[in-house]
Design an enzyme around this catalytic site. Structure first.
Site, PDB file in Angstrom:
ATOM      1  N   LYS A 110      45.857  38.053 -14.856  1.00 46.31           N
ATOM      2  CA  LYS A 110      45.864  39.449 -14.424  1.00 46.31           C
ATOM      3  C   LYS A 110      44.813  39.594 -13.328  1.00 46.31           C
ATOM      4  O   LYS A 110      43.618  39.632 -13.600  1.00 46.31           O
ATOM      5  CB  LYS A 110      45.506  40.405 -15.566  1.00 46.31           C
ATOM      6  CG  LYS A 110      45.807  41.839 -15.184  1.00 46.31           C
ATOM      7  CD  LYS A 110      45.024  42.854 -16.005  1.00 46.31           C
ATOM      8  CE  LYS A 110      43.677  43.145 -15.403  1.00 46.31           C
ATOM      9  NZ  LYS A 110      43.670  43.609 -14.005  1.00 46.31           N
ATOM     10  N   GLU A 146      32.366  35.332 -17.800  1.00 48.23           N
ATOM     11  CA  GLU A 146      31.453  35.303 -16.642  1.00 48.23           C
ATOM     12  C   GLU A 146      31.203  36.756 -16.268  1.00 48.23           C
ATOM     13  O   GLU A 146      32.072  37.416 -15.706  1.00 48.23           O
ATOM     14  CB  GLU A 146      32.097  34.543 -15.474  1.00 48.23           C
ATOM     15  CG  GLU A 146      32.373  33.070 -15.765  1.00 48.23           C
ATOM     16  CD  GLU A 146      31.114  32.224 -15.863  1.00 48.23           C
ATOM     17  OE1 GLU A 146      30.034  32.697 -15.463  1.00 48.23           O
ATOM     18  OE2 GLU A 146      31.210  31.088 -16.355  1.00 48.23           O
ATOM     19  N   CYS A 198      28.247  38.778  -7.899  1.00 42.82           N
ATOM     20  CA  CYS A 198      27.503  38.789  -9.167  1.00 42.82           C
ATOM     21  C   CYS A 198      26.148  38.102  -9.033  1.00 42.82           C
ATOM     22  O   CYS A 198      25.204  38.426  -9.737  1.00 42.82           O
ATOM     23  CB  CYS A 198      28.318  38.117 -10.260  1.00 42.82           C
ATOM     24  SG  CYS A 198      28.802  36.442  -9.822  1.00 42.82           S
ATOM     25  N   GLU A 240      23.413  46.850 -11.762  1.00 44.24           N
ATOM     26  CA  GLU A 240      23.905  45.917 -10.752  1.00 44.24           C
ATOM     27  C   GLU A 240      24.294  46.768  -9.548  1.00 44.24           C
ATOM     28  O   GLU A 240      25.213  47.583  -9.636  1.00 44.24           O
ATOM     29  CB  GLU A 240      25.125  45.210 -11.338  1.00 44.24           C
ATOM     30  CG  GLU A 240      25.461  43.933 -10.674  1.00 44.24           C
ATOM     31  CD  GLU A 240      26.620  43.224 -11.369  1.00 44.24           C
ATOM     32  OE1 GLU A 240      27.328  43.833 -12.191  1.00 44.24           O
ATOM     33  OE2 GLU A 240      26.808  42.045 -11.051  1.00 44.24           O
TER      34      GLU A 240
HETATM   35  P1  NAD Z   1      35.520  44.919 -14.008  1.00 44.96           P
HETATM   36  O1  NAD Z   1      34.879  44.460 -15.262  1.00 44.96           O
HETATM   37  O2  NAD Z   1      35.642  46.358 -13.750  1.00 44.96           O
HETATM   38  O3  NAD Z   1      37.003  44.337 -13.925  1.00 44.96           O
HETATM   39  C1  NAD Z   1      37.258  42.949 -14.047  1.00 44.96           C
HETATM   40  C2  NAD Z   1      38.701  42.773 -14.448  1.00 44.96           C
HETATM   41  O4  NAD Z   1      38.892  43.335 -15.737  1.00 44.96           O
HETATM   42  C3  NAD Z   1      39.704  43.470 -13.544  1.00 44.96           C
HETATM   43  O5  NAD Z   1      40.852  42.667 -13.416  1.00 44.96           O
HETATM   44  C4  NAD Z   1      40.024  44.743 -14.294  1.00 44.96           C
HETATM   45  O6  NAD Z   1      41.284  45.266 -13.988  1.00 44.96           O
HETATM   46  C5  NAD Z   1      39.999  44.212 -15.721  1.00 44.96           C
HETATM   47  N1  NAD Z   1      39.814  45.232 -16.755  1.00 44.96           N
HETATM   48  C6  NAD Z   1      39.073  46.344 -16.716  1.00 44.96           C
HETATM   49  N2  NAD Z   1      39.167  47.016 -17.894  1.00 44.96           N
HETATM   50  C7  NAD Z   1      39.983  46.279 -18.679  1.00 44.96           C
HETATM   51  C8  NAD Z   1      40.473  46.426 -20.013  1.00 44.96           C
HETATM   52  N3  NAD Z   1      40.145  47.457 -20.765  1.00 44.96           N
HETATM   53  N4  NAD Z   1      41.294  45.469 -20.498  1.00 44.96           N
HETATM   54  C9  NAD Z   1      41.636  44.414 -19.747  1.00 44.96           C
HETATM   55  N5  NAD Z   1      41.211  44.223 -18.487  1.00 44.96           N
HETATM   56  C10 NAD Z   1      40.395  45.140 -17.964  1.00 44.96           C
HETATM   57  O7  NAD Z   1      34.746  44.165 -12.825  1.00 44.96           O
HETATM   58  P2  NAD Z   1      35.003  44.268 -11.267  1.00 44.96           P
HETATM   59  O8  NAD Z   1      34.518  45.586 -10.803  1.00 44.96           O
HETATM   60  O9  NAD Z   1      36.403  43.854 -10.935  1.00 44.96           O
HETATM   61  O10 NAD Z   1      34.060  43.098 -10.723  1.00 44.96           O
HETATM   62  C11 NAD Z   1      32.700  43.255 -10.547  1.00 44.96           C
HETATM   63  C12 NAD Z   1      31.948  42.724 -11.748  1.00 44.96           C
HETATM   64  O11 NAD Z   1      32.303  41.362 -11.960  1.00 44.96           O
HETATM   65  C13 NAD Z   1      30.452  42.730 -11.546  1.00 44.96           C
HETATM   66  O12 NAD Z   1      29.820  43.132 -12.728  1.00 44.96           O
HETATM   67  C14 NAD Z   1      30.137  41.266 -11.248  1.00 44.96           C
HETATM   68  O13 NAD Z   1      28.820  40.873 -11.549  1.00 44.96           O
HETATM   69  C15 NAD Z   1      31.122  40.579 -12.110  1.00 44.96           C
HETATM   70  N6  NAD Z   1      31.348  39.213 -11.650  1.00 44.96           N
HETATM   71  C16 NAD Z   1      30.802  38.189 -12.367  1.00 44.96           C
HETATM   72  C17 NAD Z   1      30.962  36.883 -11.923  1.00 44.96           C
HETATM   73  C18 NAD Z   1      30.389  35.726 -12.692  1.00 44.96           C
HETATM   74  O14 NAD Z   1      30.805  34.622 -12.437  1.00 44.96           O
HETATM   75  N7  NAD Z   1      29.459  35.946 -13.616  1.00 44.96           N
HETATM   76  C19 NAD Z   1      31.678  36.627 -10.751  1.00 44.96           C
HETATM   77  C20 NAD Z   1      32.214  37.699 -10.051  1.00 44.96           C
HETATM   78  C21 NAD Z   1      32.047  39.002 -10.514  1.00 44.96           C
END
Ligand code: NAD
Length: 479
Positions: free
Chosen positions: A176, A252, A286, A383
């Site tokens: 997804k 992650e 991140c 963040e």
């Molecule tokens: P997010 O958590 O809002 O969304 C991530 C994914 O989860 C998206 O595909 C979103 O549609 C999905 N999602 C959201 N709610 C959901 C639910 N209830 N059920 C299932 N899926 C759901 O994060 P974002 O805004 O897309 O990305 C930014 C975040 O990602 C930041 O916190 C960043 O630090 C983190 N990030 C971490 C790493 C790492 O390797 N540690 C790498 C990249 C980004």
């Protein structure tokens, strides 16, 4: 290119509109305009993808490791051959500058090369039990079907970093992608199939109902693992849901990286490193430096020079030459960055440069440096995910380390010093899964990427990466 690209979902090697035949819009954040409409997956589509993955995985797991390895190597080659096209798509839907997008494609491709090499090196072991009564045999079969949920900030790399090791180990995947950036995911999957990945192993089902999608997938009998990259908040929710079926997880999650500059550091290198750690990929990373702790004797000079570099950053459409900071992903992101900045300014922080949104069209924020920031203010607790750098001067190393560790996040830290022994010593005290010494970037497919504390569970990359997607089976044998 957009006119020719795939906007339907990929299930079992077929491009389909999905059960509901509905679509959602993808927006170019540099203009605020719609660029494509993508098929919106439902729970039924997600389950169909799981069925397909289940069937395909049995055959794939039985394929010789060398065969899997050769296909992954072909994926590496194919992604490189299509670098500029994929990078164009990334910039179009994410907004990051072309140079960053090309870097992301190269990084993504490397995960296929690395895991092509790892596919033939999944080792078990044989040993004699200490009691001498049996042989202990361990082996590492694949988990089965892995559900993957990925963020928008690296539309290609966060998928590649999961799919390559999962396939290498003999698994199938149901992905997804983030709602903001599904186009790159769909093109990536198409290229992997062109490179020889059998149908059904990489299924991509974009959706605008991520909760319903996830609920359906978690309950599918064949799904044995969830690999998630995204915010800690969503990660917690998914973890709770995974508990219902005791699924294996790799998480992650978010970061809140301290960037430490000691007075003995090479300041040119520290400023250059700060720019990399803060600004690459439009600061939506991140691993982005989130709090700058600078030793008092050099705090003013560092802040001035850093602010000069930030002020020189060209903000704009990622396709324009010379632009090194693109738009934020959506208007909500600009609002939350600005709320943190205004709060800090209201609580005694000093604006050195920037400090506000840039007028549209598009969703831009000025590169900003704030000095005299209170180490316990919201901007240091959240963040930022945008081009804003709060600087905090310090005198006492122990107090600075305590402040750096005073967060539930533990993804990464950075230390700049001319004294390597001090750098290593401080690194060992920073509670983070990764530390860069005199470096503003650390990511490498050959290194274990991941966080401590609430920044995650498990590691991606390195030789550990493939084992995340394996079970361990022990066989007790007499012979
Ligand atoms: P997010 O958590 O809002 O969304 C991530 C994914 O989860 C998206 O595909 C979103 O549609 C999905 N999602 C959201 N709610 C959901 C639910 N209830 N059920 C299932 N899926 C759901 O994060 P974002 O805004 O897309 O990305 C930014 C975040 O990602 C930041 O916190 C960043 O630090 C983190 N990030 C971490 C790493 C790492 O390797 N540690 C790498 C990249 C980004």
């Amino acid at each position: 290119m957009l006119a020719q690209m795939q906007t339907r979902m990929l299930i079992d090697g077929d491009w389909t509109e999905g059960a509901a035949s509905e679509r959602f819009e993808v927006v170019d954040p540099a203009t605020g305009e719609g660029i494509a409409e993508v098929a919106a997956g439902t729970a039924a589509d997600a389950l169909a993808a799981c069925d397909a993955a289940e069937a395909a995985q049995r055959k794939w797991a039985a394929a010789a490791p060398r065969e899997r390895s050769e296909i992954l190597r072909a994926c590496y080659q194919t992604l490189l051959e299509h670098s500029s096209e994929i990078a164009e798509l990334i910039t179009r839907e994410h907004g990051k500058p072309q140079a960053d997008a090309l870097g992301e494609v190269a990084y993504s491709a490397e995960f296929f090369r690395w895991n092509a090499e790892e596919a033939v090196r999944v080792h078990g072991s044989v040993s004699l039990a200490p009691s001498g009564d049996k042989r202990i045999i361990t082996r590492h079969p694949p988990v089965g079907v892995v559900a993957m949920v990925t963020p928008w900030n690296f539309p290609a790399a966060m998928i590649a970093r999961k799919v390559a090791p999962a396939l290498a180990a003999g698994n199938a995947t149901v992905i997804k992608p983030a709602r903001d950036t599904p186009l790159t995911a769909l093109r990536l999957a198409q290229l992997l199939e062109e490179a020889g990945v059998p149908p059904g192993l990489v299924n991509v089902v974009p959706t605008r109902s991520s909760g319903a999608w996830f609920d359906a997938v978690v309950d599918h009998r064949a799904v044995r693992m969830v690999s998630f990259t995204g915010s800690t908040e969503v990660g917690r929710t998914l973890l709770r849901r995974c508990a219902d079926r005791v699924l294996k997880v790799c998480m992650e999650l978010g970061g809140n990286a301290p960037f430490v500059v000691f007075a003995d550091a090479d300041l040119d290198a520290a400023v250059a490193g700060a720019m990399v750690a803060k600004m690459r990929h439009s600061a939506e990373v991140c691993t982005a430096a989130n709090r700058f702790f600078v030793e008092a004797p050099v705090a003013e000079e560092f802040t001035e020079r850093f602010a000069e570099s930030m002020a020189a950053v060209r903000v704009g459409n990622g396709f324009e030459p010379g632009v090194t900071c693109g738009p934020m992903i959506n208007p909500g992101a600009v609002d939350s960055i600005d709320a943190l900045v205004q709060d800090a300014l209201g609580h005694g922080a000093r604006k050195v440069n920037g400090g506000g949104p840039v007028d549209g069209p598009g969703f831009f924020y000025e590169p900003t440096v704030l000095a005299d920031v209170d180490a316990s203010s919201p901007i240091t607790r959240s963040e930022i995910f945008g081009p804003v750098a709060p600087v905090i001067a310090f005198d006492d190393t122990n107090a600075m380390i305590a402040a750096a560790n005073d967060t539930e996040m533990g993804l990464i830290g950075y230390v700049y010093t001319g004294d390597l022994a001090k750098g290593l010593h401080v690194s060992e005290r920073i509670e983070a899964g990764m530390v860069g010494i005199n470096r503003g970037a650390v990511s490498d497919p050959a290194a274990p990427f991941g966080g401590m504390k609430q920044s995650g569970l498990g590691r991606e990359g390195a030789s550990e990466g493939i084992y995340e997607f394996c079970e361990t089976q022990y066989i007790a044998a007499d012979w």
